[in-house]
Motif scaffolding. Structure first.
Motif, PDB file in Angstrom:
ATOM      1  N   GLY A 182     -31.349 -16.364   7.289  1.00 49.10           N
ATOM      2  CA  GLY A 182     -30.948 -15.058   7.789  1.00 49.10           C
ATOM      3  C   GLY A 182     -29.542 -15.048   8.347  1.00 49.10           C
ATOM      4  N   ASP A 183     -29.200 -13.965   9.055  1.00 51.59           N
ATOM      5  CA  ASP A 183     -27.864 -13.804   9.627  1.00 51.59           C
ATOM      6  C   ASP A 183     -27.656 -14.750  10.799  1.00 51.59           C
ATOM      7  OD1 ASP A 183     -27.357 -11.804   7.833  1.00 51.59           O
ATOM      8  OD2 ASP A 183     -27.887 -10.184   9.206  1.00 51.59           O
ATOM      9  N   SER A 184     -26.410 -15.168  10.965  1.00 52.24           N
ATOM     10  CA  SER A 184     -26.014 -15.890  12.172  1.00 52.24           C
ATOM     11  C   SER A 184     -25.735 -14.846  13.250  1.00 52.24           C
ATOM     12  CB  SER A 184     -24.763 -16.739  11.907  1.00 52.24           C
ATOM     13  OG  SER A 184     -25.001 -17.666  10.882  1.00 52.24           O
ATOM     14  N   LEU A 185     -26.545 -14.841  14.284  1.00 55.03           N
ATOM     15  CA  LEU A 185     -26.445 -13.789  15.288  1.00 55.03           C
ATOM     16  C   LEU A 185     -25.089 -13.784  15.984  1.00 55.03           C
ATOM     17  CD1 LEU A 185     -30.009 -13.856  16.905  1.00 55.03           C
ATOM     18  CD2 LEU A 185     -29.160 -12.574  14.931  1.00 55.03           C
ATOM     19  N   ASN A 186     -24.450 -14.943  16.071  1.00 52.98           N
ATOM     20  CA  ASN A 186     -23.127 -14.971  16.696  1.00 52.98           C
ATOM     21  C   ASN A 186     -22.076 -14.298  15.828  1.00 52.98           C
ATOM     22  OD1 ASN A 186     -24.106 -16.369  18.922  1.00 52.98           O
ATOM     23  ND2 ASN A 186     -23.712 -18.383  17.995  1.00 52.98           N
ATOM     24  N   ASN A 187     -22.264 -14.353  14.512  1.00 54.02           N
ATOM     25  CA  ASN A 187     -21.304 -13.756  13.586  1.00 54.02           C
ATOM     26  C   ASN A 187     -21.679 -12.336  13.182  1.00 54.02           C
ATOM     27  OD1 ASN A 187     -19.901 -16.197  13.583  1.00 54.02           O
ATOM     28  ND2 ASN A 187     -21.045 -16.972  11.816  1.00 54.02           N
ATOM     29  N   SER A 232     -30.449  -4.787   0.314  1.00 51.34           N
ATOM     30  CA  SER A 232     -29.233  -5.596   0.173  1.00 51.34           C
ATOM     31  C   SER A 232     -28.789  -6.089   1.539  1.00 51.34           C
ATOM     32  CB  SER A 232     -28.108  -4.774  -0.469  1.00 51.34           C
ATOM     33  OG  SER A 232     -28.525  -4.219  -1.700  1.00 51.34           O
ATOM     34  N   ALA A 233     -28.459  -7.370   1.604  1.00 49.73           N
ATOM     35  CA  ALA A 233     -28.044  -7.978   2.865  1.00 49.73           C
ATOM     36  C   ALA A 233     -26.727  -7.387   3.337  1.00 49.73           C
ATOM     37  CB  ALA A 233     -27.927  -9.489   2.714  1.00 49.73           C
ATOM     38  N   LEU A 234     -26.612  -7.189   4.651  1.00 46.28           N
ATOM     39  CA  LEU A 234     -25.412  -6.610   5.239  1.00 46.28           C
ATOM     40  C   LEU A 234     -24.560  -7.654   5.936  1.00 46.28           C
ATOM     41  CD1 LEU A 234     -23.931  -3.913   5.738  1.00 46.28           C
ATOM     42  CD2 LEU A 234     -25.252  -3.666   7.841  1.00 46.28           C
ATOM     43  N   GLY A 235     -25.175  -8.693   6.470  1.00 48.28           N
ATOM     44  CA  GLY A 235     -24.448  -9.739   7.188  1.00 48.28           C
ATOM     45  C   GLY A 235     -24.196 -10.958   6.328  1.00 48.28           C
ATOM     46  N   ASP A 236     -24.266 -12.134   6.959  1.00 44.28           N
ATOM     47  CA  ASP A 236     -23.975 -13.384   6.253  1.00 44.28           C
ATOM     48  C   ASP A 236     -25.231 -14.153   5.887  1.00 44.28           C
ATOM     49  OD1 ASP A 236     -24.728 -14.060   8.792  1.00 44.28           O
ATOM     50  OD2 ASP A 236     -23.021 -15.356   9.234  1.00 44.28           O
ATOM     51  N   ALA A 237     -26.331 -13.453   5.673  1.00 47.32           N
ATOM     52  CA  ALA A 237     -27.572 -14.105   5.264  1.00 47.32           C
ATOM     53  C   ALA A 237     -27.385 -14.787   3.920  1.00 47.32           C
ATOM     54  CB  ALA A 237     -28.713 -13.092   5.189  1.00 47.32           C
ATOM     55  N   GLY A 238     -28.000 -15.974   3.766  1.00 52.02           N
ATOM     56  CA  GLY A 238     -27.883 -16.707   2.515  1.00 52.02           C
ATOM     57  C   GLY A 238     -28.860 -16.259   1.461  1.00 52.02           C
ATOM     58  N   SER A 239     -30.047 -15.794   1.867  1.00 48.17           N
ATOM     59  CA  SER A 239     -31.071 -15.375   0.910  1.00 48.17           C
ATOM     60  C   SER A 239     -32.091 -14.502   1.623  1.00 48.17           C
ATOM     61  CB  SER A 239     -31.757 -16.591   0.276  1.00 48.17           C
ATOM     62  OG  SER A 239     -32.829 -16.206  -0.546  1.00 48.17           O
ATOM     63  N   ASN A 274     -34.677 -11.794  -7.546  1.00 45.34           N
ATOM     64  CA  ASN A 274     -34.603 -12.475  -8.837  1.00 45.34           C
ATOM     65  C   ASN A 274     -33.817 -13.773  -8.765  1.00 45.34           C
ATOM     66  OD1 ASN A 274     -36.046 -10.456 -10.197  1.00 45.34           O
ATOM     67  ND2 ASN A 274     -34.190  -9.204 -10.426  1.00 45.34           N
ATOM     68  N   GLY A 275     -32.965 -13.934  -7.753  1.00 40.35           N
ATOM     69  CA  GLY A 275     -32.159 -15.140  -7.635  1.00 40.35           C
ATOM     70  C   GLY A 275     -32.741 -16.114  -6.639  1.00 40.35           C
ATOM     71  N   PHE A 276     -32.100 -17.278  -6.545  1.00 39.89           N
ATOM     72  CA  PHE A 276     -32.512 -18.277  -5.572  1.00 39.89           C
ATOM     73  C   PHE A 276     -31.296 -19.098  -5.154  1.00 39.89           C
ATOM     74  CE2 PHE A 276     -33.066 -20.261  -9.735  1.00 39.89           C
ATOM     75  CZ  PHE A 276     -32.395 -21.463  -9.586  1.00 39.89           C
ATOM     76  N   GLU A 277     -31.432 -19.778  -4.030  1.00 40.22           N
ATOM     77  CA  GLU A 277     -30.362 -20.651  -3.520  1.00 40.22           C
ATOM     78  C   GLU A 277     -30.989 -21.882  -2.904  1.00 40.22           C
ATOM     79  OE1 GLU A 277     -26.675 -20.728  -0.261  1.00 40.22           O
ATOM     80  OE2 GLU A 277     -27.933 -18.945  -0.493  1.00 40.22           O
ATOM     81  N   THR A 282     -24.761 -27.193  -3.663  1.00 42.13           N
ATOM     82  CA  THR A 282     -25.553 -25.971  -3.529  1.00 42.13           C
ATOM     83  C   THR A 282     -25.737 -25.367  -4.918  1.00 42.13           C
ATOM     84  OG1 THR A 282     -24.667 -25.526  -1.318  1.00 42.13           O
ATOM     85  CG2 THR A 282     -25.681 -23.684  -2.496  1.00 42.13           C
ATOM     86  N   VAL A 283     -26.957 -24.963  -5.214  1.00 42.12           N
ATOM     87  CA  VAL A 283     -27.275 -24.340  -6.498  1.00 42.12           C
ATOM     88  C   VAL A 283     -27.698 -22.899  -6.222  1.00 42.12           C
ATOM     89  CG1 VAL A 283     -28.750 -24.367  -8.539  1.00 42.12           C
ATOM     90  CG2 VAL A 283     -27.967 -26.522  -7.532  1.00 42.12           C
ATOM     91  N   ILE A 284     -27.004 -21.937  -6.849  1.00 45.30           N
ATOM     92  CA  ILE A 284     -27.304 -20.519  -6.679  1.00 45.30           C
ATOM     93  C   ILE A 284     -27.510 -19.904  -8.045  1.00 45.30           C
ATOM     94  CG2 ILE A 284     -26.481 -18.294  -5.817  1.00 45.30           C
ATOM     95  CD1 ILE A 284     -24.822 -19.749  -3.766  1.00 45.30           C
ATOM     96  N   SER A 285     -28.591 -19.188  -8.220  1.00 46.21           N
ATOM     97  CA  SER A 285     -28.872 -18.476  -9.460  1.00 46.21           C
ATOM     98  C   SER A 285     -29.130 -17.012  -9.130  1.00 46.21           C
ATOM     99  CB  SER A 285     -30.093 -19.072 -10.168  1.00 46.21           C
ATOM    100  OG  SER A 285     -30.419 -18.331 -11.326  1.00 46.21           O
ATOM    101  N   GLY A 286     -28.433 -16.127  -9.840  1.00 45.53           N
ATOM    102  CA  GLY A 286     -28.584 -14.706  -9.567  1.00 45.53           C
ATOM    103  C   GLY A 286     -27.951 -14.329  -8.238  1.00 45.53           C
ATOM    104  N   VAL A 287     -28.502 -13.288  -7.624  1.00 45.55           N
ATOM    105  CA  VAL A 287     -28.013 -12.801  -6.330  1.00 45.55           C
ATOM    106  C   VAL A 287     -29.180 -12.811  -5.352  1.00 45.55           C
ATOM    107  CG1 VAL A 287     -26.834 -10.926  -5.122  1.00 45.55           C
ATOM    108  CG2 VAL A 287     -26.342 -11.339  -7.541  1.00 45.55           C
ATOM    109  N   PRO A 288     -29.343 -13.873  -4.582  1.00 41.65           N
ATOM    110  CA  PRO A 288     -30.497 -13.956  -3.673  1.00 41.65           C
ATOM    111  C   PRO A 288     -30.393 -13.053  -2.461  1.00 41.65           C
ATOM    112  CG  PRO A 288     -29.079 -15.872  -3.393  1.00 41.65           C
ATOM    113  CD  PRO A 288     -28.515 -15.099  -4.546  1.00 41.65           C
ATOM    114  N   THR A 289     -29.262 -12.358  -2.269  1.00 41.68           N
ATOM    115  CA  THR A 289     -29.116 -11.486  -1.106  1.00 41.68           C
ATOM    116  C   THR A 289     -29.445 -10.028  -1.439  1.00 41.68           C
ATOM    117  OG1 THR A 289     -26.753 -11.316  -1.625  1.00 41.68           O
ATOM    118  CG2 THR A 289     -27.420 -12.959   0.010  1.00 41.68           C
TER     119      THR A 289
END
Length: 374
Positions: A60-65, A118-125, A154-157, A164-171
């Motif tokens: 998830g999001d980094s609360l400090n950021n 759709s993710a709004l912050g810096d969440a990874g997935s 549909n994606g994963f990270e 790091t392996v990322i497929s699609g858009v996990p966010t």
């Protein structure tokens, strides 16, 4: 391009055109009225909302950021009776998201629609997350639906210490039937005595043909083409029914569509779409391919034995320039652009070279079409 090669090119183009001729209609393809027009008042409405996705596995999001995530989390917990003001929240299982949806025309209260998250912050997935209750607002600021449910992506990270392996858009994810409609948009189609038909591809000829087809069916002039994109439809006084019955009768009518000569070019991807009405006037074409090859081959220089020199690397650059010259080829006026393109393709002209040729023909005034670059 020698005359011999050009004659072979044209013969191949004519032969290919002859093979395709039985497959191509003499005119533009006919279409039903319901497939080429939009009816005034029957359209989707966009909804948007802001919410929280919980249950993430540390992605998830980094609360400090992301201060908006922290504020939203604290406000949500306070509504649940938990006071976290002044506390140092360090969870990484929450992400702030934007939720969007389309509200179809004539949707009834209590029915469900799909939503996109759709993710709004810096969440990874957003994998494994659950969207909490999120109001969805229309352009007027009113709440029309409420969204909640498990997010499917549909994606994963997957990441390790060094890769790091990322497929699609996990966010970005989707919730099927994830929103419940709470408010309906009031529009009574059956109570209308007139409305407008909007052409998806505006054209004066097509607009007039639609009006003529409708008037021939009804027997009175109920349809009037007002511009290339609009046909005004009026309910006749003697018609036994309402505007819905009239639309049902005319939407299956088949009309011959028309379109202006146009070429659409996407320079980024090299895609070229050419309309069948495009024609080329008499023009002479010459094309020269220029190939530049640059090779870097640095050499290592060692000092002589028992000397105080140092090992050094000397640059060694090789540049080769190859130019393939071609002669002028005259394109007769009777040739279609399809034959020209087939002939150029037979010579191995790349799409980007073809784009340059088409633009040059247009600049010369020999191309009877509009070029649209996207």
């Amino acid at each position: 391009m020698t005359h011999k090669v050009f004659r072979i090119m044209m013969a191949g183009a004519v032969a290919l055109t002859s093979l395709l001729a039985p497959l191509l209609p003499a005119q533009a393809a006919p279409a039903r009225i319901k497939d080429i027009v939009e009816i005034e008042g029957i359209r989707d409405n966009q909804l948007v909302g802001y919410g929280l996705v919980v249950g993430l596995n540390g992605t998830g999001d980094s609360l400090n950021n992301s201060p908006f995530t922290r504020q939203s989390l604290q406000a949500m917990l306070e509504r649940m009776g938990v006071n976290t003001r002044g506390e140092n929240l360090r969870t990484a299982n929450v992400a702030a998201v934007m939720v969007t949806a389309n509200l179809p025309a004539f949707s009834t209260q209590g029915s469900r629609i799909d939503v996109t998250v759709s993710a709004l912050g810096d969440a990874g997935s957003l994998q494994g997350g659950t969207l909490l209750v999120t109001p969805l607002l229309g352009a007027d600021g009113e709440v029309y639906a409420i969204a909640q449910g498990s997010v499917l992506i549909n994606g994963f990270e997957y990441s390790g210490d060094a890769a790091t392996v990322i497929s699609g858009v996990p966010t970005t994810g989707r919730i099927a039937s994830g929103a419940l409609i709470e408010r309906e948009i009031n529009f009574s189609l059956g109570a209308q005595d007139s409305l407008r038909l909007s052409l998806r591809n505006p054209d004066l000829t097509t607009s007039r043909r639609i009006a003529l087809a409708i008037n021939d069916l009804i027997g009175v002039p109920v349809a009037i083409p007002t511009d290339p994109a609009t046909v005004r439809l009026t309910l006749p006084a003697h018609f036994n029914g309402n505007i819905v019955d009239l639309l049902t009768d005319i939407e299956q009518l088949v009309v011959q569509t028309d379109q202006s000569a146009r070429i659409v070019i996407d320079e980024n991807s090299g895609i070229i779409v050419i309309g069948r009405e495009v024609r080329v006037s008499t023009v002479a074409i010459a094309h020269s391919n220029l190939t530049v090859t640059i090779a870097e081959n640095p050499q290592v220089v060692q000092p002589e034995p028992f000397s105080f020199g140092e090992t050094a690397i000397e640059p060694n650059t090789q540049i080769d320039v190859i130019t393939n010259e071609t002669q002028l080829a005259v394109v007769p006026e009777s040739i279609t652009l399809q034959q020209l393109v087939d002939g150029l393709n037979a010579l191995g002209i790349s799409p980007r070279d073809l784009i340059a040729i088409l633009q040059a023909i247009k600049t010369s005034g020999a191309l009877q079409a509009e070029i649209e670059v996207i």
